[in-house]
Design a protein around this motif. Structure first.
Motif, mmCIF file in Angstrom:
data_model
loop_
_atom_site.group_PDB
_atom_site.id
_atom_site.type_symbol
_atom_site.label_atom_id
_atom_site.label_comp_id
_atom_site.label_asym_id
_atom_site.label_seq_id
_atom_site.Cartn_x
_atom_site.Cartn_y
_atom_site.Cartn_z
ATOM 1 N N PRO A 276 31.520 48.171 41.257
ATOM 2 C CA PRO A 276 30.961 47.037 40.495
ATOM 3 C C PRO A 276 30.746 47.315 39.019
ATOM 4 C CG PRO A 276 29.872 47.228 42.624
ATOM 5 C CD PRO A 276 30.783 48.416 42.506
ATOM 6 N N GLU A 277 30.385 48.551 38.668
ATOM 7 C CA GLU A 277 30.088 48.867 37.268
ATOM 8 C C GLU A 277 31.345 48.845 36.387
ATOM 9 O OE1 GLU A 277 27.308 50.386 40.158
ATOM 10 O OE2 GLU A 277 29.429 50.894 39.836
ATOM 11 N N GLN A 278 32.501 49.116 36.947
ATOM 12 C CA GLN A 278 33.738 49.194 36.169
ATOM 13 C C GLN A 278 34.676 48.014 36.414
ATOM 14 O OE1 GLN A 278 35.748 53.003 35.978
ATOM 15 N NE2 GLN A 278 34.009 54.041 36.936
ATOM 16 N N ARG A 279 34.360 47.189 37.400
ATOM 17 C CA ARG A 279 35.298 46.184 37.890
ATOM 18 C C ARG A 279 35.706 45.179 36.814
ATOM 19 N NH1 ARG A 279 33.044 43.964 43.274
ATOM 20 N NH2 ARG A 279 33.274 46.180 43.792
ATOM 21 N N ASP A 280 34.759 44.640 36.083
ATOM 22 C CA ASP A 280 35.084 43.590 35.107
ATOM 23 C C ASP A 280 36.032 44.101 34.026
ATOM 24 O OD1 ASP A 280 33.557 41.782 36.485
ATOM 25 O OD2 ASP A 280 31.821 41.914 35.146
ATOM 26 N N ALA A 281 35.773 45.301 33.524
ATOM 27 C CA ALA A 281 36.638 45.862 32.484
ATOM 28 C C ALA A 281 38.041 46.099 33.017
ATOM 29 C CB ALA A 281 36.042 47.166 31.957
ATOM 30 N N PHE A 282 38.129 46.579 34.255
ATOM 31 C CA PHE A 282 39.437 46.807 34.856
ATOM 32 C C PHE A 282 40.162 45.487 35.094
ATOM 33 C CE2 PHE A 282 41.898 47.036 38.842
ATOM 34 C CZ PHE A 282 42.938 47.825 38.379
ATOM 35 N N TYR A 283 39.441 44.499 35.578
ATOM 36 C CA TYR A 283 40.051 43.200 35.832
ATOM 37 C C TYR A 283 40.620 42.581 34.552
ATOM 38 C CZ TYR A 283 38.296 42.885 40.658
ATOM 39 O OH TYR A 283 38.057 43.082 41.984
ATOM 40 N N LYS A 284 39.950 42.791 33.440
ATOM 41 C CA LYS A 284 40.446 42.256 32.176
ATOM 42 C C LYS A 284 41.817 42.838 31.845
ATOM 43 C CE LYS A 284 39.394 41.862 27.235
ATOM 44 N NZ LYS A 284 38.441 42.180 26.149
ATOM 45 N N LYS A 285 41.984 44.137 32.057
ATOM 46 C CA LYS A 285 43.277 44.780 31.799
ATOM 47 C C LYS A 285 44.361 44.235 32.726
ATOM 48 C CE LYS A 285 41.240 49.181 30.285
ATOM 49 N NZ LYS A 285 41.125 50.629 30.602
ATOM 50 N N ALA A 286 44.007 44.061 33.995
ATOM 51 C CA ALA A 286 44.983 43.561 34.973
ATOM 52 C C ALA A 286 45.414 42.135 34.635
ATOM 53 C CB ALA A 286 44.385 43.620 36.378
ATOM 54 N N LYS A 287 44.481 41.317 34.203
ATOM 55 C CA LYS A 287 44.821 39.936 33.849
ATOM 56 C C LYS A 287 45.703 39.884 32.598
ATOM 57 C CE LYS A 287 40.516 38.264 34.181
ATOM 58 N NZ LYS A 287 39.430 37.237 34.179
ATOM 59 N N LEU A 288 45.428 40.767 31.643
ATOM 60 C CA LEU A 288 46.276 40.810 30.459
ATOM 61 C C LEU A 288 47.712 41.196 30.814
ATOM 62 C CD1 LEU A 288 43.890 42.422 27.813
ATOM 63 C CD2 LEU A 288 44.867 40.113 27.748
ATOM 64 N N LYS A 289 47.867 42.051 31.824
ATOM 65 C CA LYS A 289 49.218 42.421 32.270
ATOM 66 C C LYS A 289 49.959 41.182 32.790
ATOM 67 C CE LYS A 289 52.545 45.297 33.628
ATOM 68 N NZ LYS A 289 52.465 46.029 34.911
ATOM 69 N N THR A 290 49.260 40.346 33.539
ATOM 70 C CA THR A 290 49.892 39.143 34.081
ATOM 71 C C THR A 290 50.172 38.121 32.987
ATOM 72 O OG1 THR A 290 48.912 39.449 36.261
ATOM 73 C CG2 THR A 290 49.575 37.217 35.684
ATOM 74 N N LEU A 291 49.245 37.939 32.078
ATOM 75 C CA LEU A 291 49.482 37.025 30.957
ATOM 76 C C LEU A 291 50.670 37.507 30.125
ATOM 77 C CD1 LEU A 291 45.799 36.327 29.862
ATOM 78 C CD2 LEU A 291 47.360 34.724 30.990
ATOM 79 N N GLY A 292 50.793 38.816 29.969
ATOM 80 C CA GLY A 292 51.947 39.369 29.263
ATOM 81 C C GLY A 292 53.245 39.060 29.982
ATOM 82 N N LEU A 293 53.216 39.128 31.319
ATOM 83 C CA LEU A 293 54.404 38.795 32.102
ATOM 84 C C LEU A 293 54.828 37.347 31.851
ATOM 85 C CD1 LEU A 293 56.505 39.136 34.392
ATOM 86 C CD2 LEU A 293 54.667 38.530 35.993
ATOM 87 N N ILE A 294 53.865 36.439 31.871
ATOM 88 C CA ILE A 294 54.175 35.029 31.671
ATOM 89 C C ILE A 294 54.789 34.819 30.274
ATOM 90 C CG2 ILE A 294 53.188 32.706 31.529
ATOM 91 C CD1 ILE A 294 50.977 33.790 33.473
#
Length: 610
Positions: A276-294
């Motif tokens: 839980p302490e690291q999840r939000d920061a990690f999720y932000k990186k993962a979402k940027l990867k998908t936005l980059g794909l689009i």
């Protein structure tokens, strides 16, 4: 005196706000596929149930995660999973080109899937659903539990007999103090021939799925360039058949599910990053990867007409609420399900298939970043399998159940059981266990396997993964029950890269198959076998003689009644002939009715007990 009275009134007025308590029988935390099914089943089994979901949608990875093309369990429409599938198909059946074939992969728009689940839960008595409701704490309270949730910014205590942790990452169990395994176990630990020689903490990648809409060939819906975008990160797509990849992810209403591996929108992850302490920061990186794909698809591949569906999700970036997660940590349960329970269920010392509460058949995937040195697993075709009861029951804490990726399996087994449609069948089983404990005011130390399975069968759940017995078959239940004893075994058939388990109802019964179980179940069967010495194939006459011996019925009278009822009462299609081999269907139906092997109790490992 007046001041004291005012103080008392003030305290009494405040107390309900800050000290509110909700009492329920079962609380399910996590509204994913397993959580929704567990809550529905517990409530239908006549206990008061509360479902807590921190997000705005029900369905978890199926809906809030955008994983809305479901291929697994297409031949196993067990219980609530089958119910959900029927609702989806009914919704889209008039949609041009929508595939409603019996075993077609299920495809739907995420919002529609979530709405269907909400509609189902709205009709269930004794079920309360709270979305947008975070939880903050859990503690043991005698035989039950206390869970702290937040409503309107204020803490509320939920007191329940049973808690089901249906979160994606086992957060509830972790906070309760449960011990976990992470990553690959060694083959010395699990006994799995396919497991590596050495353990490894590696877990499978997550994918932040995107749901894209085709806005027409002339449209330019290019999104803003995402933060940190680098076109080279997606260069491997240049050599891919993008048209086929899009076609594979096609949804109703000109939409596409983008769930691509390699350099696309999958993202390596560690269990530490999912805390839980690291999840939000990690999720932000993962979402940027998908936005980059689009953005790459729109600018480098010429697909500027494809863009995020701005009406699908209510998120600022229009991506799904949560990632599609394949793996996290796995709790230590009463038993640990392994590949041996899938590929050779009848050959193990423990007979865990006898304790089944769910079925699955998802083909395991392997999603690891290039250069991760993850062991390569050459899975044979995955047959249908049963999920044992003990895999959802925490070993050291009473009345705490786990589903999703936290259930007690090996790493290699989780690669199939995590799949959402498998989890929906599992959730129904977990809900049945929870309801049993709450209704009978007992704990998970005292589970009666057959009583729980009987309740599950009452609600159309599967125990055995037989693909050739229609759930509408009048003898579906008889065949499931006899199958769950091991007296008649399922037969695995491989077809190319796929496999399935068949009951083969019209095949002849072999004496060598049924004899060991009969000897275990019936004390006088030894005498009967010594006296009658049946041949290789068990005949109709053998079966009637055995029933007569076990029930003390007059053999001539039994044969006379059976002959009269053969086609009228039992609807058998073959002629009555005591000399011919009995079919597996006939054997299951008559055995279940007259000598009821399913009534014999089994323990959590599947051993018969008196």
């Amino acid at each position: 005196m007046i001041k004291k009275l005012l103080l008392i009134i003030l305290i009494c007025g405040i107390a309900p706000v800050y000290g509110q308590t909700i009492k329920t029988d079962v609380v399910v935390i996590g509204g994913g596929a397993s959580g929704v099914a567990a809550a529905i089943q517990a409530a239908r089994s006549k206990v008061k149930t509360l479902l807590i979901e921190p997000g705005p949608w029900l369905g978890g990875s199926l809906t809030a995660g955008g994983n809305c093309i479901v291929e697994a369990n297409r031949n196993l429409p067990s219980g609530i999973w089958g119910e959900f599938r029927r609702h989806v198909r009914d919704f889209y059946k008039k949609e041009p080109g929508y595939d409603t074939a019996l075993n077609a992969a299920l495809k739907f728009e995420p919002y529609t899937g979530s709405a269907i689940l909400k509609k189902i839960t709205d009709t269930v008595k004794r079920l309360t659903v709270k979305t947008k409701t975070p939880w903050t704490a859990i503690k043991k309270n005698g035989d039950g539990w206390e869970v702290t949730i937040t409503e309107d910014g204020k803490p509320v205590i939920v007191k329940a007999s049973v808690v089901i942790d249906a979160t994606e990452t086992g957060d509830v169990a972790a906070k309760a103090g449960v011990k976990f395994d992470v990553g690959f176990e060694s083959n010395k630990t699990t006994g799995e021939a396919l497991a590596p020689n050495e353990a490894s903490p590696l877990i499978q990648e997550i994918t932040w799925i995107a749901i894209l809409k085709d806005y027409g060939r002339a449209a330019d819906r290019t999104i803003p360039k995402p933060e940190g975008y680098n076109a080279a990160d997606y260069a491997c797509l240049k050599s891919k058949d993008i048209k086929k990849m899009l076609a594979d992810g096609r949804l109703p209403n000109d939409k596409y599910m983008i769930k691509w591996g390699e350099c696309a929108n999958s993202f390596p992850v560690t269990m530490e990053q999912l805390e839980p302490e690291q999840r939000d920061a990690f999720y932000k990186k993962a979402k940027l990867k998908t936005l980059g794909l689009i953005y790459y698809m729109e600018t480098e591949l010429g697909l500027k007409n494809l863009s995020l569906d701005f009406q699908e999700f209510g998120t600022p970036d229009k991506l799904p609420y949560i990632p599609y997660m394949r793996e996290a940590r796995r709790a230590k349960g009463l038993i640990r399900m392994s590949l041996n329970d899938i590929y050779t269920p009848y050959d193990n010392a423990s007979k865990l298939y006898r304790t089944s509460i769910a079925v699955g058949d998802a083909s395991p995937g392997q999603h690891y970043a290039a250069g991760s040195n993850a062991p390569k697993t050459n899975y044979p075709p995955m047959p249908g399998y049963s999920i044992p009861m003990g895999a959802v029951v925490i070993k050291e804490l009473d009345n705490l159940l786990v589903t999703e990726k936290a259930m007690s399996t090996t790493h290699l087994t989780n690669a199939s059981t995590f799949y959402p449609s498998v989890q929906m069948t599992l959730g129904q089983g977990a809900g049945t266990i929870a309801a049993y404990c709450a209704f009978f005011k007992t704990t998970t130390k005292n589970l009666q396997v057959r009583k729980i399975q009987t309740e599950l069968l009452d609600y159309k759940g599967y125990l055995m993964p037989f693909v050739d017995i229609d759930p509408k078959d009048v003898y579906f239940r008889s065949i499931q029950q006899v199958g769950a004893t091991g007296m008649l075994r399922g037969v695995q058939k491989v077809n190319g890269k796929t496999s399935a388990v068949y009951f083969l109802p019209d095949s002849a019964v072999k004496t060598s198959e049924i004899k060991p179980i009969m000897l275990d179940l019936y004390t006088r069967s030894f005498l009967w076998y010594n006296k009658n010495k049946p041949g290789e194939l068990f005949t109709v006459g053998n079966l009637l003689s055995f029933i007569s011996e076990m029930t003390l019925a007059d053999p001539e009278n039994l044969e006379h009644k059976m002959k009269a009822a053969w086609k009228t009462t039992y609807k058998f299609t073959s002629d009555f002939d005591t000399k011919r081999p009995v079919t597996r269907r006939e054997f299951a139906v008559l055995t279940n009715k007259f000598i009821n092997p399913f009534a014999r109790m089994v323990d959590i490992t599947g051993r018969f007990v008196n």
